[in-house]
Each structure stands twice: as structure tokens, then as C-alpha cells.
Write an enzyme that holds these catalytic residues in place. Structure first.
Site, short mmCIF file in Angstrom:
data_model
loop_
_atom_site.label_atom_id
_atom_site.label_comp_id
_atom_site.label_asym_id
_atom_site.label_seq_id
_atom_site.Cartn_x
_atom_site.Cartn_y
_atom_site.Cartn_z
N ARG A 1 -9.13 -5.12 0.61
CA ARG A 1 -9.66 -4.38 -0.40
C ARG A 1 -11.00 -3.88 -0.37
O ARG A 1 -11.35 -2.74 -0.79
CB ARG A 1 -9.40 -5.11 -1.78
CG ARG A 1 -9.99 -6.51 -1.70
CD ARG A 1 -9.71 -7.37 -2.96
NE ARG A 1 -8.10 -7.61 -3.09
CZ ARG A 1 -7.65 -8.36 -3.97
NH1 ARG A 1 -8.35 -9.09 -4.98
NH2 ARG A 1 -6.28 -8.71 -3.85
N TYR A 2 -11.91 -4.75 -0.12
CA TYR A 2 -13.55 -4.42 0.07
C TYR A 2 -13.68 -3.53 1.03
O TYR A 2 -14.66 -2.57 1.06
CB TYR A 2 -14.00 -5.56 0.36
CG TYR A 2 -13.89 -6.81 -0.80
CD1 TYR A 2 -14.52 -6.49 -2.24
CD2 TYR A 2 -13.10 -7.84 -0.46
CE1 TYR A 2 -13.87 -7.66 -3.03
CE2 TYR A 2 -12.99 -8.69 -1.46
CZ TYR A 2 -13.62 -8.69 -2.50
OH TYR A 2 -12.98 -9.53 -3.51
N HIS B 1 -18.99 -17.84 -7.47
CA HIS B 1 -18.58 -16.42 -6.94
C HIS B 1 -18.19 -15.49 -8.03
O HIS B 1 -17.24 -15.77 -8.87
CB HIS B 1 -17.34 -16.66 -5.79
CG HIS B 1 -17.30 -15.26 -5.17
ND1 HIS B 1 -18.02 -14.97 -3.98
CD2 HIS B 1 -16.66 -14.09 -5.47
CE1 HIS B 1 -17.64 -13.57 -3.78
NE2 HIS B 1 -16.73 -13.23 -4.33
N ALA B 2 -18.80 -14.36 -7.96
CA ALA B 2 -18.76 -13.29 -9.13
C ALA B 2 -17.26 -13.05 -9.38
O ALA B 2 -16.67 -12.78 -8.54
CB ALA B 2 -19.60 -12.28 -9.07
N HIS C 1 -14.58 -3.68 -12.93
CA HIS C 1 -13.20 -4.37 -13.11
C HIS C 1 -12.92 -4.28 -14.50
O HIS C 1 -11.68 -3.95 -14.72
CB HIS C 1 -13.38 -5.77 -12.49
CG HIS C 1 -13.19 -6.00 -11.01
ND1 HIS C 1 -12.48 -5.34 -10.22
CD2 HIS C 1 -14.27 -6.74 -10.31
CE1 HIS C 1 -12.57 -5.58 -8.90
NE2 HIS C 1 -13.92 -6.44 -9.18
N HIS D 1 -20.42 -3.91 -10.46
CA HIS D 1 -19.38 -4.15 -9.56
C HIS D 1 -18.26 -4.84 -10.78
O HIS D 1 -17.08 -4.33 -10.86
CB HIS D 1 -19.44 -4.91 -8.41
CG HIS D 1 -18.09 -5.28 -7.67
ND1 HIS D 1 -17.79 -4.65 -6.60
CD2 HIS D 1 -17.43 -6.32 -7.91
CE1 HIS D 1 -16.71 -5.16 -5.88
NE2 HIS D 1 -16.36 -6.23 -7.08
N GLU D 2 -18.81 -5.91 -11.33
CA GLU D 2 -17.76 -6.60 -12.21
C GLU D 2 -17.43 -5.78 -13.28
O GLU D 2 -16.36 -5.86 -13.68
CB GLU D 2 -18.62 -7.95 -12.39
CG GLU D 2 -18.97 -9.03 -11.55
CD GLU D 2 -17.41 -9.22 -10.37
OE1 GLU D 2 -16.57 -9.06 -10.90
OE2 GLU D 2 -17.87 -9.44 -9.26
N TYR E 1 0.87 -1.21 -0.01
CA TYR E 1 0.03 -0.03 0.18
C TYR E 1 0.78 1.22 -0.15
O TYR E 1 0.36 2.28 0.52
CB TYR E 1 -1.05 -0.17 1.10
CG TYR E 1 -2.02 -1.22 1.13
CD1 TYR E 1 -3.07 -1.01 0.16
CD2 TYR E 1 -1.75 -2.60 1.73
CE1 TYR E 1 -3.96 -2.00 0.19
CE2 TYR E 1 -2.59 -3.52 1.58
CZ TYR E 1 -3.73 -3.23 0.79
OH TYR E 1 -4.52 -4.50 0.39
N HIS F 1 -13.36 -16.00 0.17
CA HIS F 1 -12.15 -15.47 -0.19
C HIS F 1 -10.93 -16.04 0.66
O HIS F 1 -9.81 -15.91 0.43
CB HIS F 1 -12.04 -13.87 0.15
CG HIS F 1 -13.09 -13.11 -0.75
ND1 HIS F 1 -14.54 -13.44 -0.62
CD2 HIS F 1 -12.92 -12.24 -1.70
CE1 HIS F 1 -15.11 -12.89 -1.61
NE2 HIS F 1 -14.07 -12.19 -2.26
N GLU G 1 -11.90 -2.42 -6.46
CA GLU G 1 -12.99 -2.84 -5.93
C GLU G 1 -14.06 -1.91 -5.76
O GLU G 1 -15.34 -2.18 -5.75
CB GLU G 1 -12.85 -3.59 -4.65
CG GLU G 1 -12.03 -4.73 -4.50
CD GLU G 1 -12.41 -6.02 -5.42
OE1 GLU G 1 -13.84 -6.15 -5.55
OE2 GLU G 1 -11.68 -6.62 -6.02
O1 X8Z Z 1 -16.35 -10.93 -3.89
C1 X8Z Z 1 -16.78 -9.76 -4.21
C2 X8Z Z 1 -16.95 -9.35 -5.70
C3 X8Z Z 1 -15.92 -10.02 -6.64
S1 X8Z Z 1 -14.48 -9.19 -6.44
C4 X8Z Z 1 -18.30 -10.26 -5.99
N1 X8Z Z 1 -17.20 -8.70 -3.27
C5 X8Z Z 1 -16.91 -9.38 -1.68
C6 X8Z Z 1 -17.54 -10.44 -1.43
O2 X8Z Z 1 -18.68 -10.88 -1.97
O3 X8Z Z 1 -17.41 -10.85 -0.33
C7 X8Z Z 1 -17.76 -7.76 -3.44
C8 X8Z Z 1 -18.19 -7.09 -2.10
C9 X8Z Z 1 -17.49 -7.88 -1.02
ZN ZN Z 2 -14.68 -7.39 -7.27
#
Ligand code: X8Z
Ligand code: ZN
Length: 610
Positions: A518-519, A351-352, A385, A381-382, A221, A509, A409
Site C-alpha cells: 500500500r505504501y 506507531h502513528a 485517513h 498523513h493521518e 486489487y 508492519h 495511504e
Molecule cells: O505506517 C505508516 C503510517 C501509518 S499508516 C505512519 N507509514 C509507513 C511507515 O511508517 O513505515 C507511512 C509511510 C510508510
Molecule cells: Zn497510513
């Protein structure tokens, strides 16, 4: 996934390893040890390394895509193999890069060398057996999550998508509890693999000169690794009072609905009642916590249904928002190659995610789209990216990433903040714009998703950093997870957890090794971006009613930041768009101030806290 240097390598690195350094590099090192290394040597080295990495990164990305969209024995084997090859190659170059530590080079060369040293998420040890094992574990964990399901009986199994959609709408406490527990059975067998992976990756990190993987992750960072957590504390401190007020109100309302025996009023909130499998966003329980006074809040899910939106139409609609800002349309191949729906008859990673497979224009998303307002936001959101990836595709490979990972993000979310009633009316999804007397309802809806998320966004890596640093060992994985859930979110497990539970593994994750801070950052940054873009677009109304739809001026300002990629410290990128180099949650405070005042009134006489 999202970015090359950071994502592709990062994601793949989760999976990979083995082998020795590539021929070109070893030659380079031989030539250069004998003589004095120069700035020109450093540049030549970076040129070779980037070309070489790129050549392997593209097929590795194809292998990873194949695995994510068709989880089976063979795709797993190929994906693990390619991931291993790539991360071993990168680790070799990262070690080579350290040879230039004391050579006088220009700023860009130094930055690229540093980025190269930092680019692996789970670095492989040099021992080929160990690197191979690390790669196997990585893809195995990924597959376990992606193909996971909960079976009520032998032939009645439910996927995560199915359970999530029930948990969003059901108010049947017993059913919510069953699904909540059921999904957490998937992660029990992950625990030992996860612990083994931590040990292996820490070995790899040490070989690269890091104390452990925790230090590596915190060092991304543009500030010292030990300073970064303090920066997070500062930001969290700005939001915390707001979160506590929201928590207090939500707990009181849940107590009214489910009874105070189920929701004790002096403790954390049981995690299965918040409308989301991980209690990370709470927007789905709006109806339980909304103001008593009647308020009109647009129901995007109902509107999509009424207008017969299918998955593709939802994506097209999101694309048209970006087009209205002046971004070029998505390529034909995006529509041919993306996965929008869960296919029948095979396991996929639902998972997106968003991809750029060739780092040029092979953009794709992979989602199992549900036709809801929530998923409409995820699509934005996607695509955020994808547009970011395309904007920085002219940069050298090591700069193809976001300013910091929170920026990546935040972009699509920033756009989604512009899905206001004004915008929904403009695209024909609603007929009338609710007047200001409905604002508390609308702010509540947004806060339930955005404010509620923030402590979750913070706690995941508070856990992981301790685990990766070896401070928390496997016997305590679950215990510390729930201590942090309690501390930051005021959320608790609804039932005592079994001794073999590994609840962190039930969150994508963790098995996928995607860093989570990051979120948290994105949830702060998106409000800063939104405010600046609204100013640039000339919208003078309150922030929660601003939509930058159609403003090419705002689009240009956004693009100016996106196309920088990682070429400058994130502070510079932030300043380019917002005029300030500081992350700052005061915009969130401004955005939600009327709701905060309202919540404080509601909470009078209530015992808040946990
Ligand atoms: O994982 C994601 C995205 C893909 S980078 C769908 N997010 C986190 C989650 O789902 O836990 C977006 C917000 C938080
Ligand atoms: Zn994302």
C-alpha cells in the site's frame, strides 16, 4: 485502524479467532440449501452479515484502541478476545458468501460478496483452539513491538521514539550502529511466534478457498493475484533509474563524510547511516548530501520551534489545510479522544495510526508526536485517513474502505505535497519564499524522503509474500530479508547478523500484520493526485511549487473520489480524479526531472550501482 471493512477487520484479524458461525447465518444457510438460492437471498444475506459484523466491530475497535493506548496484560486479553470473536464471525460469513458463487446477482451484490470473502488479513482456522492461538500471537507480537526498548545498561533504556530521534540527527557512527543493533534485539523473540502465526493463518486461508495468505493479499486489487506483481514491476521500472542516481550520489557523499572504509563505493550502503531506523526515508541526512552551492530550503522543524508550536497546534494547523479545501472540521470528540503525545508511565503503541471507531464520526489519531517537520507531514498523513473514513461513511459497510489500500495511504501525503514554501509563508511559518535557484535543494529534500522510500515500500511484501506462500521458511527469514534489501534498495546490514536475528520484526508492519505494498502504491499515486489537483486548482507553476491550499474546487474533486469508498474498482476511482485508470510513475519523473539532470551530472565519473 483506518478503514472498517479493510482495516478494522484487517487489523483485528491479525489478532483473532475462535467459535462457530453466528446463529443468524447458520439459519440462513439451512433455509437456503434446501431451495434454489436467488439474488434476493444474496441481498438478504449481505444485509444480515453487515449488520451483525458492525455490531461486533465497534466494541472490538474500542478494545483495540484501549490496548494500543495502554499496553498491559488485561487490555491485551480483551483485545485478543474481541479480535478473535470478530474475525471468526467474518470468516464464517466469508464461507457463507461462497455459497452464492453461481447465483446470478447484480454487480454490486457480486462486488460485496467478493469483498466479504477477501476481507480478512490473517484468516482464522475454524478450529477454535487454533483460532484462539492465532489471536493471542497477533496481540502478543503487537505488544512486543509497542513496549519494546533497548537497554544500554540495566537502568538506561531507550524507546524507539528516542532512538529514532537520535538517528535522525546524530552523525556519530558508533552511536548509530549501537542503536541500529539495539532496536533489532526486540524482534529476536518474535521469530518463532511469527512462524507459527504464518502456519495458522495459511490454514485459515485454505479453508476460505485461497492457496495461501500470500494469494489472499495479492488478490485485493481488482485484477488477478498473479498479474498484480507484474504491475508493481512495471511501476518500479519507471522509478528505478532515478533511484539509482540518487543512491549513487548519496553513497558518494556518505563516503566523503564517514570514509570509504565505512561506506565502500562499490557496495550497498550500510543501513545505519541514512537518518532513519530502517533506512526507509533519507530526508534527515540532507545536510550531508546537499548541493555544494548554497541553497535555501525551509527548515520546518526550526520554524515550528521558533513559533512555539506544540503537538495540538501542529494538528490544528493540519486540520486547517483540509478545512481550506472545504472539508468539515473534525468533531469535538477527535480532540478529546485522540492521543497526540506519549503518556508517562505506561506503554503505548507509538506507531502513528488513524481510526474511526464507530465508522461514523468517532475519528481519532494516535501518535507520539515529535515537534519536527517530518512529523508535521505524518500528521497530515493521518488526517488524510480520517477525512477519507468520514467521506465514505455513508457507504454500506463492505464499501467502507479506500479504492485500493494504496489510496488510503496516499491522501494525507498528497496534501503534504502542498506544504510548499508558498504555503509555509501563507501560514506564517517562514518569511520569504526561496527563488527558483534553490529548487535543486528543495527537490533533493523531497526526493530523499519520497524516491528513497519507493524500493523499501516494494521489498517488504516481496519478502512477506514469499514467507506467507511458504517459499521462504524460518531458517531463511533473515537471509532473504537482506537479499531483498540489497536487491531493491542497495542497502546492507552494517555488521554480520546473528543467527537468531529476525530483522523484519523490527519494522512495525511485520509484527502488526499490516500489508506494506500500500505504501509503495501510495508513493506513486500521491504524485498523480497532486498533479490533477494542481491542475484543477489552476496552479500553473512547476509541480514542486504548487500548493492546493484554499482551493475548494480541488477539495470537491478530491472528495468526489473519497466518498466512493470501495464501491467501484480502484481504476474507476482513479479515473474520477485523474482522468486515467492507470497507475503511472511518469508524474514522479516530471516532478523531479531537474534533480535527475543535476544528479546525472554529479554522478559523472562515479561508479554507480552495487
Ligand atoms: O505506517 C505508516 C503510517 C501509518 S499508516 C505512519 N507509514 C509507513 C511507515 O511508517 O513505515 C507511512 C509511510 C510508510
Ligand atoms: Zn497510513
Amino acid at each position: 485502524m483506518h478503514t472498517l471493512s479493510k482495516t478494522l477487520i484487517a487489523a483485528i484479524v491479525g489478532l483473532s479467532v475462535s467459535g462457530c458461525i453466528d446463529e443468524a447465518v447458520s439459519t440462513q444457510s439451512h433455509d437456503t440449501t434446501s431451495t434454489q438460492l436467488t439474488a434476493a437471498d444474496a441481498k438478504a444475506f449481505l444485509e444480515i452479515a453487515q449488520n451483525d459484523i458492525y455490531k461486533m466491530q465497534v466494541p472490538a475497535a474500542h478494545a483495540q484502541w484501549s490496548y494500543a493506548t495502554f499496553i498491559n496484560y488485561d487490555t491485551q486479553a480483551v483485545s485478543a478476545y474481541m479480535g478473535e470473536q470478530l474475525s471468526t464471525k467474518v470468516a464464517g460469513y466469508a464461507k457463507e458468501a461462497a455459497r452464492f458463487n453461481d447465483v446470478k446477482v447484480d454487480k454490486d451484490t457480486r462486488r460485496q460478496l467478493e469483498l466479504l470473502k477477501n476481507s480478512l488479513t490473517m484468516p482464522p482456522p475454524a478450529d477454535p483452539k487454533k483460532s484462539e492461538r492465532l489471536a493471542k500471537i497477533g496481540s502478543e507480537l503487537d505488544g512486543m513491538y509497542g513496549s519494546g526498548s533497548y537497554c544500554r545498561t540495566e537502568d538506561d533504556c531507550l524507546s524507539l521514539v528516542e532512538m529514532s530521534s537520535e538517528m535522525a540527527t546524530s552523525r556519530d557512527e558508533a552511536l548509530l550502529l549501537e542503536y541500529w543493533k539495539g532496536w533489532r534485539e526486540v524482534s529476536v523473540p518474535m521469530k518463532d511466534l511469527y512462524a507459527e502465526q504464518v502456519t495458522l493463518a495459511n490454514e485459515g486461508a485454505k479453508e476460505l478457498g485461497f492457496e495461501n495468505v500470500s494469494a489472499l493479499w495479492r488478490g485485493q486489487y481488482d485484477m488477478p493475484a498473479d498479474e498484480f506483481p507484474k504491475e508493481l514491476d512495471r511501476l518500479w521500472g519507471q522509478v528505478e533509474p532515478f533511484y539509482e542516481a540518487l543512491h549513487c550520489h548519496v553513497r558518494a557523499k556518505l563516503g566523503e563524510h564517514y570514509g570509504t572504509d565505512v561506506v565502500p563505493q562499490d557496495k550497498a550502503i550500510p543501513a545505519h547511516l541514512l537518518g532513519n531506523m530502517w533506512a526507509q526515508t533519507w530526508g534527515n541526512i540532507y545536510d550531508l548530501v546537499k548541493p555544494e552551492q548554497e541553497m535555501t530550503v525551509p527548515d520546518v522543524t526550526a520554524a515550528l520551534k521558533a513559533q512555539n508550536y506544540d503537538e495540538v497546534k501542529m494538528v490544528k494547523q493540519a486540520e486547517s489545510f483540509f478545512s481550506s479545501l472545504g472539508f468539515e472540521e473534525l468533531p469535538e470528540t477527535f480532540w478529546e479522544r485522540s492521543m497526540f503525545q506519549k503518556p508517562d508511565g505506561r506503554d503505548v503503541q507509538c506507531h502513528a495510526s488513524a481510526w474511526n471507531l464507530d465508522d461514523k464520526d468517532d475519528l481519532r489519531i494516535k501518535m507520539c508526536i515529535q515537534k519536527t517537520g517530518e512529523e508535521f507531514n505524518v500528521i497530515h498523513h493521518e488526517l488524510g485517513h480520517n477525512y477519507y473514513q468520514r467521506a465514505y461513511n455513508q457507504q454500506p459497510l463492505l464499501y467502507r474502505g479506500s479504492a485500493n489500500d494504496g489510496f488510503h495511504e496516499a491522501i494525507g501525503d498528497t496534501i503534504a505535497l502542498s506544504i510548499t514554501p508558498k504555503y509555509l509563508k501563507e501560514i506564517g511559518l517562514i518569511d520569504t519564499i526561496p527563488d527558483a535557484s534553490n529548487d535543486i535543494g528543495m527537490l533533493m529534500q523531497v526526493a530523499l524522503d519520497k524516491i528513497a522510500f519507493i524500493p523499501f515500500g516494494l521489498m517488504v511484501d516481496q519478502w512477506r509474500w514469499k514467507v506467507l506462500a511458504g517459499e521462504v521458511t524460518p531458517e531463511n527469514y533473515n537471509k532473504v530479508w537482506w537479499e531483498l534489501r540489497n536487491k531493491y534498495q542497495g542497502v546492507m546490514a552494517p555488521v554480520e547478523r546473528p543467527a537468531d536475528a529476525f530483522d523484519p520484526g523490527a519494522k512495525y508492519h511485520v509484527p502488526a500484520n499490516v500489508p506494506y505494498t500500500r505504501y509503495f502504491l501510495a508513493h506513486i499515486l500521491q504524485f498523480q493526485f497532486h498533479k490533477s489537483l494542481c491542475d484543477i486548482a489552476g496552479d500553473e507553476g512547476p509541480l514542486n511549487r504548487c500548493s492546493i491550499y484554499g482551493s475548494e474546487k480541488a477539495g470537491k474533486a478530491l472528495n468526489d473520489m473519497l466518498e466512493m469508498g470501495m464501491s467501484k474498482p480502484w481504476q474507476d476511482a482513479l479515473e474520477t480524479l485523474t482522468g486515467s485508470p492507470q497507475m503511472d510513475a511518469s508524474t514522479i519523473q516530471d516532478y523531479f526531472q531537474p534533480l535527475k539532470d543535476w544528479l546525472d551530472k554529479q554522478n559523472q565519473g562515479r561508479q554507480c550501482g552495487w
